[in-house]
Design a protein around this motif. Structure first.
Motif, PDB file in Angstrom:
ATOM      1  N   PHE A  29       0.832  -1.197   0.000  1.00 28.41           N
ATOM      2  CA  PHE A  29       0.000   0.000   0.000  1.00 28.41           C
ATOM      3  C   PHE A  29       0.873   1.256   0.000  1.00 28.41           C
ATOM      4  O   PHE A  29       0.629   2.189  -0.767  1.00 28.41           O
ATOM      5  CB  PHE A  29      -0.943  -0.007   1.205  1.00 28.41           C
ATOM      6  CG  PHE A  29      -1.932   1.117   1.185  1.00 28.41           C
ATOM      7  CD1 PHE A  29      -3.121   0.991   0.483  1.00 28.41           C
ATOM      8  CD2 PHE A  29      -1.674   2.306   1.842  1.00 28.41           C
ATOM      9  CE1 PHE A  29      -4.033   2.030   0.445  1.00 28.41           C
ATOM     10  CE2 PHE A  29      -2.578   3.347   1.812  1.00 28.41           C
ATOM     11  CZ  PHE A  29      -3.766   3.210   1.113  1.00 28.41           C
ATOM     12  N   SER A  30       1.914   1.267   0.848  1.00 29.21           N
ATOM     13  CA  SER A  30       2.818   2.423   0.901  1.00 29.21           C
ATOM     14  C   SER A  30       3.554   2.609  -0.420  1.00 29.21           C
ATOM     15  O   SER A  30       3.747   3.736  -0.880  1.00 29.21           O
ATOM     16  CB  SER A  30       3.836   2.251   2.021  1.00 29.21           C
ATOM     17  OG  SER A  30       3.190   2.237   3.257  1.00 29.21           O
ATOM     18  N   ILE A  32       2.538   1.678  -3.487  1.00 31.24           N
ATOM     19  CA  ILE A  32       1.621   2.196  -4.511  1.00 31.24           C
ATOM     20  C   ILE A  32       1.244   3.644  -4.211  1.00 31.24           C
ATOM     21  O   ILE A  32       1.200   4.481  -5.107  1.00 31.24           O
ATOM     22  CB  ILE A  32       0.361   1.301  -4.613  1.00 31.24           C
ATOM     23  CG1 ILE A  32       0.737  -0.083  -5.146  1.00 31.24           C
ATOM     24  CG2 ILE A  32      -0.679   1.943  -5.527  1.00 31.24           C
ATOM     25  CD1 ILE A  32      -0.389  -1.090  -5.102  1.00 31.24           C
ATOM     26  N   ALA A  33       0.997   3.939  -2.928  1.00 29.61           N
ATOM     27  CA  ALA A  33       0.628   5.312  -2.557  1.00 29.61           C
ATOM     28  C   ALA A  33       1.768   6.288  -2.816  1.00 29.61           C
ATOM     29  O   ALA A  33       1.533   7.484  -3.013  1.00 29.61           O
ATOM     30  CB  ALA A  33       0.221   5.372  -1.087  1.00 29.61           C
ATOM     31  N   VAL A  38       0.183   8.645  -7.929  1.00 29.75           N
ATOM     32  CA  VAL A  38      -0.687   8.614  -6.755  1.00 29.75           C
ATOM     33  C   VAL A  38      -0.187   9.576  -5.676  1.00 29.75           C
ATOM     34  O   VAL A  38      -0.981  10.203  -4.970  1.00 29.75           O
ATOM     35  CB  VAL A  38      -0.766   7.168  -6.186  1.00 29.75           C
ATOM     36  CG1 VAL A  38      -1.688   7.106  -4.982  1.00 29.75           C
ATOM     37  CG2 VAL A  38      -1.239   6.201  -7.262  1.00 29.75           C
ATOM     38  N   ARG A  47      -6.797   9.490  -2.455  1.00 28.16           N
ATOM     39  CA  ARG A  47      -5.517   8.773  -2.548  1.00 28.16           C
ATOM     40  C   ARG A  47      -5.701   7.286  -2.253  1.00 28.16           C
ATOM     41  O   ARG A  47      -5.127   6.435  -2.930  1.00 28.16           O
ATOM     42  CB  ARG A  47      -4.532   9.399  -1.571  1.00 28.16           C
ATOM     43  CG  ARG A  47      -3.129   8.946  -1.773  1.00 28.16           C
ATOM     44  CD  ARG A  47      -2.225   9.726  -0.857  1.00 28.16           C
ATOM     45  NE  ARG A  47      -0.851   9.509  -1.229  1.00 28.16           N
ATOM     46  CZ  ARG A  47       0.153  10.049  -0.624  1.00 28.16           C
ATOM     47  NH1 ARG A  47      -0.054  10.872   0.386  1.00 28.16           N
ATOM     48  NH2 ARG A  47       1.376   9.799  -1.001  1.00 28.16           N
ATOM     49  N   VAL A  48      -6.499   6.965  -1.235  1.00 27.53           N
ATOM     50  CA  VAL A  48      -6.775   5.558  -0.891  1.00 27.53           C
ATOM     51  C   VAL A  48      -7.513   4.871  -2.037  1.00 27.53           C
ATOM     52  O   VAL A  48      -7.166   3.752  -2.435  1.00 27.53           O
ATOM     53  CB  VAL A  48      -7.581   5.462   0.425  1.00 27.53           C
ATOM     54  CG1 VAL A  48      -8.124   4.055   0.632  1.00 27.53           C
ATOM     55  CG2 VAL A  48      -6.727   5.870   1.605  1.00 27.53           C
ATOM     56  N   THR A  51      -5.148   4.359  -4.925  1.00 25.82           N
ATOM     57  CA  THR A  51      -4.194   3.297  -4.583  1.00 25.82           C
ATOM     58  C   THR A  51      -4.841   1.928  -4.741  1.00 25.82           C
ATOM     59  O   THR A  51      -4.246   1.003  -5.308  1.00 25.82           O
ATOM     60  CB  THR A  51      -3.678   3.481  -3.133  1.00 25.82           C
ATOM     61  OG1 THR A  51      -3.045   4.754  -3.035  1.00 25.82           O
ATOM     62  CG2 THR A  51      -2.699   2.386  -2.751  1.00 25.82           C
ATOM     63  N   PHE A  55      -3.899  -1.034  -7.404  1.00 23.35           N
ATOM     64  CA  PHE A  55      -3.644  -2.399  -6.937  1.00 23.35           C
ATOM     65  C   PHE A  55      -4.531  -3.398  -7.682  1.00 23.35           C
ATOM     66  O   PHE A  55      -4.053  -4.446  -8.133  1.00 23.35           O
ATOM     67  CB  PHE A  55      -3.875  -2.496  -5.427  1.00 23.35           C
ATOM     68  CG  PHE A  55      -3.649  -3.869  -4.875  1.00 23.35           C
ATOM     69  CD1 PHE A  55      -2.377  -4.417  -4.840  1.00 23.35           C
ATOM     70  CD2 PHE A  55      -4.699  -4.619  -4.398  1.00 23.35           C
ATOM     71  CE1 PHE A  55      -2.155  -5.688  -4.337  1.00 23.35           C
ATOM     72  CE2 PHE A  55      -4.497  -5.890  -3.887  1.00 23.35           C
ATOM     73  CZ  PHE A  55      -3.218  -6.426  -3.858  1.00 23.35           C
TER      74      PHE A  55
END
Length: 193
Positions: A29-30, A32-33, A38, A47-48, A51, A55
């Motif tokens: 997650f970190s 991709i964020a 992003v 943002r979530v 992300t 994914f």
């Protein structure tokens, strides 16, 4: 002392895959964020969502790629490479089996059974729901701790002993090489000896 080791082993069987999975999810997650596309988004909720969308797109892309000849070759190479690392292979195979079971449901492993093999050894196998032309049951007998390999065996139904275990209990015992077996009452243990 042996009971203490068994309890420690059982705790490791439960916690290590869980912690590794949570760490992998947090890292992914970190990662991709933090991607340039992003990372520039200021609104946390957007943002979530972006992300998670990236994914999901990556999952679809990798899933499509693995159905090609090159993807299957790369997947096989990855499995071989990871299965050469002692501790990582157990976590990897357990995670892989959990995902395969969750995605495919319980169609592959119907229920655990016991089969008596050479020299009276009882081994865990799983019903596949299939039978041979002569009425024998087709069972899958996985190896431990790498349960993604094993044997497909044809057994006379009279030689198959039902158990009171769930698929999860049997798989936990196999993946942990016996250390994750549930504690049984002394009467049950004496009956097995």
């Amino acid at each position: 002392m042996a009971e203490w080791k068994r309890d420690l082993g059982s705790g490791l069987v439960v916690l290590v895959p869980l912690l590794v999975t949570l760490y992998a999810i947090a890292w992914l997650f970190s990662f991709i964020a933090g991607l340039p596309l992003v990372g520039v988004i200021e609104e946390p909720l957007v943002r979530v969502v972006v992300t998670l969308a990236v994914f999901a797109g990556a999952l679809a892309l990798v899933g499509t790629a693995t159905r090609t000849a090159g993807g299957a070759l790369a997947s096989g190479w990855l499995d071989t490479a990871i299965n050469r690392v002692p501790i990582l292979r157990v976590v990897y195979n357990a995670s892989q089996l959990a995902v395969e079971t969750a995605v495919s449901g319980d169609a592959e492993l119907k229920e655990p059974v016991k089969v008596t093999t050479w020299m009276g050894a009882r081994m865990t196998a799983f019903k596949t729901g299939k039978r041979t032309d002569d009425g024998r049951m087709l069972l899958f007998m996985p190896t431990a701790p790498n349960v993604t390999t094993g044997y497909v065996i044809e057994v006379d139904p009279l030689d198959v002993e039902p158990t009171d275990e769930t698929v999860e209990e049997a798989m936990t015992r196999l993946l942990s090489a016996g250390f994750g077996d549930r504690n049984r009452a002394p009467a049950e243990v004496a009956a097995d000896d």
